[in-house]
Design an enzyme around this catalytic site. Structure first.
Site, PDB file in Angstrom:
ATOM      1  N   ARG A  28       0.837  -1.212   0.000  1.00  0.00           N
ATOM      2  CA  ARG A  28       0.000   0.000   0.000  1.00  0.00           C
ATOM      3  C   ARG A  28       0.870   1.261   0.000  1.00  0.00           C
ATOM      4  NH1 ARG A  28      -4.161   0.018   4.542  1.00  0.00           N
ATOM      5  NH2 ARG A  28      -4.891   1.819   3.407  1.00  0.00           N
TER       6      ARG A  28
ATOM      7  N   HIS B 262      -6.288   9.317  11.291  1.00  0.00           N
ATOM      8  CA  HIS B 262      -5.914   7.901  11.348  1.00  0.00           C
ATOM      9  C   HIS B 262      -4.442   7.647  11.064  1.00  0.00           C
ATOM     10  CE1 HIS B 262     -10.436   6.830  10.679  1.00  0.00           C
ATOM     11  NE2 HIS B 262     -10.181   7.194  11.915  1.00  0.00           N
TER      12      HIS B 262
ATOM     13  N   CYS C  93      11.076   0.910  22.341  1.00  0.00           N
ATOM     14  CA  CYS C  93      12.349   0.208  22.229  1.00  0.00           C
ATOM     15  C   CYS C  93      13.143   0.430  23.511  1.00  0.00           C
ATOM     16  CB  CYS C  93      13.097   0.760  21.022  1.00  0.00           C
ATOM     17  SG  CYS C  93      14.810   0.271  20.967  1.00  0.00           S
TER      18      CYS C  93
HETATM   19  P1  NAD Z   1     -14.516   3.397   3.071  1.00  0.00           P
HETATM   20  O1  NAD Z   1     -13.588   2.564   2.210  1.00  0.00           O
HETATM   21  O2  NAD Z   1     -15.276   2.742   4.148  1.00  0.00           O
HETATM   22  O3  NAD Z   1     -15.594   4.094   2.110  1.00  0.00           O
HETATM   23  C1  NAD Z   1     -15.226   4.778   0.943  1.00  0.00           C
HETATM   24  C2  NAD Z   1     -16.396   5.649   0.527  1.00  0.00           C
HETATM   25  O4  NAD Z   1     -15.989   6.415  -0.590  1.00  0.00           O
HETATM   26  C3  NAD Z   1     -17.635   4.856   0.089  1.00  0.00           C
HETATM   27  O5  NAD Z   1     -18.778   5.432   0.703  1.00  0.00           O
HETATM   28  C4  NAD Z   1     -17.676   5.060  -1.422  1.00  0.00           C
HETATM   29  O6  NAD Z   1     -18.998   5.101  -1.914  1.00  0.00           O
HETATM   30  C5  NAD Z   1     -17.014   6.407  -1.576  1.00  0.00           C
HETATM   31  N1  NAD Z   1     -16.341   6.637  -2.841  1.00  0.00           N
HETATM   32  C6  NAD Z   1     -15.757   5.722  -3.652  1.00  0.00           C
HETATM   33  N2  NAD Z   1     -15.193   6.342  -4.700  1.00  0.00           N
HETATM   34  C7  NAD Z   1     -15.420   7.672  -4.552  1.00  0.00           C
HETATM   35  C8  NAD Z   1     -15.054   8.828  -5.285  1.00  0.00           C
HETATM   36  N3  NAD Z   1     -14.340   8.736  -6.405  1.00  0.00           N
HETATM   37  N4  NAD Z   1     -15.441  10.049  -4.822  1.00  0.00           N
HETATM   38  C9  NAD Z   1     -16.163  10.163  -3.676  1.00  0.00           C
HETATM   39  N5  NAD Z   1     -16.534   9.091  -2.942  1.00  0.00           N
HETATM   40  C10 NAD Z   1     -16.161   7.869  -3.367  1.00  0.00           C
HETATM   41  O7  NAD Z   1     -13.641   4.629   3.548  1.00  0.00           O
HETATM   42  P2  NAD Z   1     -13.638   5.448   4.916  1.00  0.00           P
HETATM   43  O8  NAD Z   1     -15.028   5.851   5.235  1.00  0.00           O
HETATM   44  O9  NAD Z   1     -12.582   6.473   4.744  1.00  0.00           O
HETATM   45  O10 NAD Z   1     -13.180   4.400   6.027  1.00  0.00           O
HETATM   46  C11 NAD Z   1     -12.173   3.432   5.799  1.00  0.00           C
HETATM   47  C12 NAD Z   1     -10.934   3.519   6.678  1.00  0.00           C
HETATM   48  O11 NAD Z   1      -9.856   3.021   5.885  1.00  0.00           O
HETATM   49  C13 NAD Z   1     -10.511   4.897   7.101  1.00  0.00           C
HETATM   50  O12 NAD Z   1     -10.226   4.820   8.439  1.00  0.00           O
HETATM   51  C14 NAD Z   1      -9.199   5.209   6.345  1.00  0.00           C
HETATM   52  O13 NAD Z   1      -8.185   5.624   7.262  1.00  0.00           O
HETATM   53  C15 NAD Z   1      -8.732   3.893   5.814  1.00  0.00           C
HETATM   54  N6  NAD Z   1      -8.262   3.973   4.407  1.00  0.00           N
HETATM   55  C16 NAD Z   1      -7.519   5.037   3.958  1.00  0.00           C
HETATM   56  C17 NAD Z   1      -7.115   5.090   2.623  1.00  0.00           C
HETATM   57  C18 NAD Z   1      -6.291   6.269   2.152  1.00  0.00           C
HETATM   58  O14 NAD Z   1      -5.540   6.829   2.945  1.00  0.00           O
HETATM   59  N7  NAD Z   1      -6.419   6.693   0.888  1.00  0.00           N
HETATM   60  C19 NAD Z   1      -7.469   4.080   1.740  1.00  0.00           C
HETATM   61  C20 NAD Z   1      -8.205   2.996   2.239  1.00  0.00           C
HETATM   62  C21 NAD Z   1      -8.594   2.964   3.571  1.00  0.00           C
END
Ligand code: NAD
Length: 248
Positions: free
Chosen positions: A74, A124, A136
């Site tokens: 990632r 997060h 450590c």
């Molecule tokens: P989630 O994965 O639960 O939900 C993603 C949301 O984004 C969904 O509701 C989806 O419909 C929407 N979505 C998808 N594509 C989109 C777009 N192009 N534009 C707007 N909306 C869109 O994500 P979450 O609610 O952030 O929770 C997941 C957890 O995972 C968080 O705590 C986060 O820290 C972590 N996470 C972070 C990343 C990152 O840093 N980019 C990536 C994956 C997960």
């Protein structure tokens, strides 16, 4: 029939008038930069793993190499990604109207920062940062930078393991981050929630906090979210499509 153009035009006018705007972003914000959302990151090779195994201290202790490798993959994706038009619109707005916008993100990537929102509040953590799993014991080796390379790296003296600097299930948020986010939510005249499923708490509660404090709350998401009831306006679209029309 719904007139999305007119709604966007009206919301843009609200943003232009507001003295304080808060954006709460989630994984969907970075989806168009090619960074998978949490659910999407668990497809393919990783589909047989349970999120708790890959995103908890317990899972890491049970199989440090497996979890380290998932994060290493990632991290590569984050380093290779570029901010999308949504990140860039927010960054440009922050330069144009300093002091108006606070970005609060659940994302662990650095795309808001690279797009110009250097002080985005990260609820997060930071996937590119390293930290010790447990303190450590080998002073002065406090910095994981001195760890022996490996999967995961470890302290050559006491064997302490290095882990990624993200918040895992059941862990506290970084000190002060939630307090700062709540202050921004309460101060905002307008909150825009972008790309979050609203399933992860306490971040999900910020939309309700802003609404109760009198803010106008709008959600940008191509799908329903669990916090839609907190918003006065739901904008069905993606971050890269909608945000430039509101902020650029
Ligand atoms: P989630 O994965 O639960 O939900 C993603 C949301 O984004 C969904 O509701 C989806 O419909 C929407 N979505 C998808 N594509 C989109 C777009 N192009 N534009 C707007 N909306 C869109 O994500 P979450 O609610 O952030 O929770 C997941 C957890 O995972 C968080 O705590 C986060 O820290 C972590 N996470 C972070 C990343 C990152 O840093 N980019 C990536 C994956 C997960």
């Amino acid at each position: 029939m719904r007139d999305l153009d007119a709604e966007l035009h009206e919301l843009r006018a609200r943003i232009d008038r507001a003295a304080r705007v808060c954006v709460l972003s989630g994984a969907g914000m970075s989806a168009e930069s090619g960074i998978p959302t949490f659910r999407d990151a668990l497809t393919g090779l990783w589909s047989r793993f349970d999120p708790a195994q890959l995103a908890s201290e317990e899972g890491f202790r049970a199989d440090p190499r497996l979890v380290w490798d998932w994060y290493a993959q990632r991290r590569e994706g984050v380093r290779a990604a570029q901010p999308n038009a949504g990140h860039l619109a927010l960054g440009a707005f922050a330069q144009r109207r300093p002091g108006v916008l606070t970005v609060v993100t659940q994302n662990v990537d650095d795309l808001h920062q690279r797009a110009g929102n250097a002080d985005a509040i990260r609820l997060h953590g930071d996937i590119l940062a390293d930290r010790w799993l447990q303190p450590c014991r080998c002073r002065p080796r406090r910095d994981p930078g001195e760890a022996e390379p490996g999967r995961p790296p470890r302290c050559p003296g006491c064997g302490a393991l290095v882990r990624p600097g993200v918040v895992w299930f059941g862990e506290m948020l970084p000190e002060g981050a939630m307090e700062a986010a709540e202050r921004a939510a309460r101060a905002a005249e307008l909150m825009l929630v972008v790309g979050t499923s609203g399933a992860v708490w306490p971040a999900a509660g910020l939309a309700g906090t802003a609404r109760r404090a009198g803010a106008f709350v709008a959600i940008v998401n191509p799908h329903d979210s669990e916090i839609d009831a907190s918003a006065q306006l739901l904008l069905p679209g993606t971050a890269a499509q909608i945000l430039p029309r509101l902020f650029a």
